[in-house]
Design an enzyme around this catalytic site. Structure first.
Site, PDB file in Angstrom:
ATOM      1  N   ALA A 126      41.163  38.306  20.968  1.00  0.00           N
ATOM      2  CA  ALA A 126      40.964  39.753  21.080  1.00  0.00           C
ATOM      3  C   ALA A 126      42.123  40.444  20.380  1.00  0.00           C
ATOM      4  O   ALA A 126      43.210  39.876  20.241  1.00  0.00           O
ATOM      5  CB  ALA A 126      40.907  40.147  22.546  1.00  0.00           C
ATOM      6  N   GLY A 145      39.912  34.942  22.701  1.00  0.00           N
ATOM      7  CA  GLY A 145      38.538  35.393  22.494  1.00  0.00           C
ATOM      8  C   GLY A 145      37.845  34.651  21.357  1.00  0.00           C
ATOM      9  O   GLY A 145      36.620  34.526  21.356  1.00  0.00           O
ATOM     10  N   GLU A 161      36.587  31.606  22.885  1.00  0.00           N
ATOM     11  CA  GLU A 161      35.494  32.008  23.792  1.00  0.00           C
ATOM     12  C   GLU A 161      34.226  32.360  23.008  1.00  0.00           C
ATOM     13  O   GLU A 161      33.118  32.037  23.424  1.00  0.00           O
ATOM     14  CB  GLU A 161      35.960  33.186  24.655  1.00  0.00           C
ATOM     15  N   GLU A 211      46.251  33.187  26.120  1.00  0.00           N
ATOM     16  CA  GLU A 211      46.464  34.483  26.782  1.00  0.00           C
ATOM     17  C   GLU A 211      47.648  34.454  27.750  1.00  0.00           C
ATOM     18  O   GLU A 211      48.327  35.456  27.958  1.00  0.00           O
ATOM     19  CB  GLU A 211      45.193  34.908  27.547  1.00  0.00           C
TER      20      GLU A 211
HETATM   21  N1  CAA Z   1      45.434  40.536  17.715  1.00  0.00           N
HETATM   22  C1  CAA Z   1      45.937  41.363  16.787  1.00  0.00           C
HETATM   23  N2  CAA Z   1      46.540  40.962  15.658  1.00  0.00           N
HETATM   24  C2  CAA Z   1      46.645  39.645  15.457  1.00  0.00           C
HETATM   25  C3  CAA Z   1      46.163  38.705  16.386  1.00  0.00           C
HETATM   26  C4  CAA Z   1      45.521  39.190  17.558  1.00  0.00           C
HETATM   27  N3  CAA Z   1      44.978  38.377  18.477  1.00  0.00           N
HETATM   28  N4  CAA Z   1      46.438  37.461  15.923  1.00  0.00           N
HETATM   29  C5  CAA Z   1      47.065  37.628  14.757  1.00  0.00           C
HETATM   30  N5  CAA Z   1      47.192  38.931  14.458  1.00  0.00           N
HETATM   31  C6  CAA Z   1      47.815  39.546  13.279  1.00  0.00           C
HETATM   32  C7  CAA Z   1      49.335  39.447  13.365  1.00  0.00           C
HETATM   33  O1  CAA Z   1      49.869  40.493  14.136  1.00  0.00           O
HETATM   34  C8  CAA Z   1      49.711  39.549  11.898  1.00  0.00           C
HETATM   35  O2  CAA Z   1      49.620  40.911  11.523  1.00  0.00           O
HETATM   36  P1  CAA Z   1      50.820  41.568  10.638  1.00  0.00           P
HETATM   37  O3  CAA Z   1      50.754  40.812   9.337  1.00  0.00           O
HETATM   38  O4  CAA Z   1      50.388  43.002  10.516  1.00  0.00           O
HETATM   39  O5  CAA Z   1      52.072  41.339  11.376  1.00  0.00           O
HETATM   40  C9  CAA Z   1      48.560  38.814  11.194  1.00  0.00           C
HETATM   41  O6  CAA Z   1      47.477  38.790  12.115  1.00  0.00           O
HETATM   42  C10 CAA Z   1      48.910  37.376  10.851  1.00  0.00           C
HETATM   43  O7  CAA Z   1      49.372  36.720  12.022  1.00  0.00           O
HETATM   44  P2  CAA Z   1      50.799  35.976  12.129  1.00  0.00           P
HETATM   45  O8  CAA Z   1      51.771  36.567  11.177  1.00  0.00           O
HETATM   46  O9  CAA Z   1      51.178  35.923  13.556  1.00  0.00           O
HETATM   47  O10 CAA Z   1      50.365  34.528  11.588  1.00  0.00           O
HETATM   48  P3  CAA Z   1      51.015  33.115  11.980  1.00  0.00           P
HETATM   49  O11 CAA Z   1      50.398  32.122  11.072  1.00  0.00           O
HETATM   50  O12 CAA Z   1      52.506  33.203  12.029  1.00  0.00           O
HETATM   51  O13 CAA Z   1      50.520  32.846  13.498  1.00  0.00           O
HETATM   52  C11 CAA Z   1      48.884  32.730  15.272  1.00  0.00           C
HETATM   53  C12 CAA Z   1      49.162  32.665  13.743  1.00  0.00           C
HETATM   54  C13 CAA Z   1      49.512  31.518  15.940  1.00  0.00           C
HETATM   55  C14 CAA Z   1      47.381  32.679  15.454  1.00  0.00           C
HETATM   56  C15 CAA Z   1      49.487  34.035  15.851  1.00  0.00           C
HETATM   57  O14 CAA Z   1      49.050  35.121  15.055  1.00  0.00           O
HETATM   58  C16 CAA Z   1      49.098  34.294  17.260  1.00  0.00           C
HETATM   59  O15 CAA Z   1      49.640  33.714  18.190  1.00  0.00           O
HETATM   60  N6  CAA Z   1      48.113  35.223  17.498  1.00  0.00           N
HETATM   61  C17 CAA Z   1      47.719  35.656  18.813  1.00  0.00           C
HETATM   62  C18 CAA Z   1      46.881  34.602  19.512  1.00  0.00           C
HETATM   63  C19 CAA Z   1      46.532  35.076  20.922  1.00  0.00           C
HETATM   64  O16 CAA Z   1      47.372  35.261  21.763  1.00  0.00           O
HETATM   65  N7  CAA Z   1      45.194  35.263  21.187  1.00  0.00           N
HETATM   66  C20 CAA Z   1      44.714  35.719  22.470  1.00  0.00           C
HETATM   67  C21 CAA Z   1      44.455  37.191  22.456  1.00  0.00           C
HETATM   68  S1  CAA Z   1      44.025  37.851  24.043  1.00  0.00           S
HETATM   69  C22 CAA Z   1      42.402  37.468  24.262  1.00  0.00           C
HETATM   70  O17 CAA Z   1      41.755  36.897  23.422  1.00  0.00           O
HETATM   71  C23 CAA Z   1      41.797  37.924  25.578  1.00  0.00           C
HETATM   72  C24 CAA Z   1      40.405  37.476  25.850  1.00  0.00           C
HETATM   73  O18 CAA Z   1      40.178  36.536  26.583  1.00  0.00           O
HETATM   74  C25 CAA Z   1      39.256  38.197  25.280  1.00  0.00           C
END
Ligand code: CAA
Length: 258
Positions: free
Chosen positions: A66, A109, A112, A132
């Site tokens: 998400a 998500g 999911e 998460e």
């Molecule tokens: N939401 C918003 N933006 C996101 C994102 C997310 N879930 N995942 C990645 N991005 C964005 C980053 O902020 C970044 O944007 P900027 O270039 O503007 O800074 C861009 O995508 C590239 O990401 P990274 O620079 O972080 O790339 P990386 O290769 O270093 O890392 C990753 C990749 C490990 C996937 C890391 O981006 C990450 O940990 N993302 C979040 C994963 C996460 O926590 N997901 C769960 C979300 S909550 C949820 O899903 C609730 C539910 O149950 C519905």
């Protein structure tokens, strides 16, 4: 026109394709994108020229979860009012089979969404996770339930409580993934699987999908009863007559969806 997805109603005969298209954000699932997926699936369900559906992201990410930036400032009442998961419920109700073509990250998500699909084809680079917990919340779109039913309690607990990702290999060993292919083939392999299903009777496919899903939702006796009703109902179709006659005549059946 959708802004965050690409829709192709005919990536192959009778196969529709939805591609998540926020590559810079690793296909983070904002509310608008989810609504676009929901609408595309409703349209596909109504289109007689589509019998199976593929959802993919790109090589780097299926979806990284998400959209954290969209959610970060919200409070509980905002979340309750937005009630984003009714969109997910609608996606789950899609009648036609959906194959997730997963490469790279399928997190939160994203994992999911892949699990709401009916099967998963993964590239060798795919990584699955429910991270998460690392951002102070927990899965909210079925991660604690679907994941547990698929991989079992021990692995689900480990993934949900540590937030650690698992590889495509591990996901396959736990039954989350149907098949792993080299990265250049993950989409074509998913389309191939969808095309195989699209050759069958679409009504039988729909009833069979619905029946398999009941295994997760109903006690055994009721689910068996549900299965039986669907089985009997298929004898009202022309496709049943055609399918059985074709077998007897030693020819390939042509199903019309009637
Ligand atoms: N939401 C918003 N933006 C996101 C994102 C997310 N879930 N995942 C990645 N991005 C964005 C980053 O902020 C970044 O944007 P900027 O270039 O503007 O800074 C861009 O995508 C590239 O990401 P990274 O620079 O972080 O790339 P990386 O290769 O270093 O890392 C990753 C990749 C490990 C996937 C890391 O981006 C990450 O940990 N993302 C979040 C994963 C996460 O926590 N997901 C769960 C979300 S909550 C949820 O899903 C609730 C539910 O149950 C519905």
């Amino acid at each position: 026109m959708p802004e965050f997805i690409l829709v192709n109603p005919q990536i192959a005969p009778y196969v529709g394709h939805i591609q998540l298209n926020r590559p810079k954000e690793l296909n983070a699932l904002n509310l608008e994108l989810m609504l676009e997926i929901k609408q595309a699936l409703i349209d596909f369900d109504q289109d007689d020229n589509i019998r199976a559906i593929v959802i993919s992201g790109n090589e780097r990410a299926f979806a990284a979860g998400a959209d954290i930036k969209q959610m970060a400032g919200r409070n509980a009442i905002d979340m309750l009012k937005i009630d984003q998961f009714t969109t997910w419920d609608s996606i789950r109700k899609t009648k036609k089979p959906i194959i997730a073509a997963v490469s790279g990250f399928a997190l939160g998500g994203g994992c999911e969404l892949a699990m709401i699909c009916d099967m998963i084809i993964a590239s060798e680079t795919a990584q699955f996770g429910q991270p998460e917990i690392s951002i102070g919340v927990m899965p909210g779109a079925g991660g604690t339930q679907r994941l547990t039913r698929i991989v079992g309690k021990a692995k689900a607990m480990e993934m949900v409580l540590t937030g650690q990702f698992i590889s495509a290999e591990e996901a396959k060993a736990y039954g989350l993934v149907n098949k792993i292919v080299p990265v250049e083939f993950y989409l074509s392999e998913a389309v191939k699987l969808a095309s195989t299903i699209a050759e069958k009777s679409p009504i039988a496919v729909q009833m069979a999908k619905e029946s398999v899903l009941k295994a997760y939702e109903m006690p055994l006796q009721e689910a068996l009863f549900f299965e039986r009703k669907n089985f009997y109902m298929l004898f009202a179709t022309e496709d049943q007559k055609e399918g059985m006659q074709a077998f007897i005549e030693k020819r390939k059946a042509t199903f019309k969806g009637q």
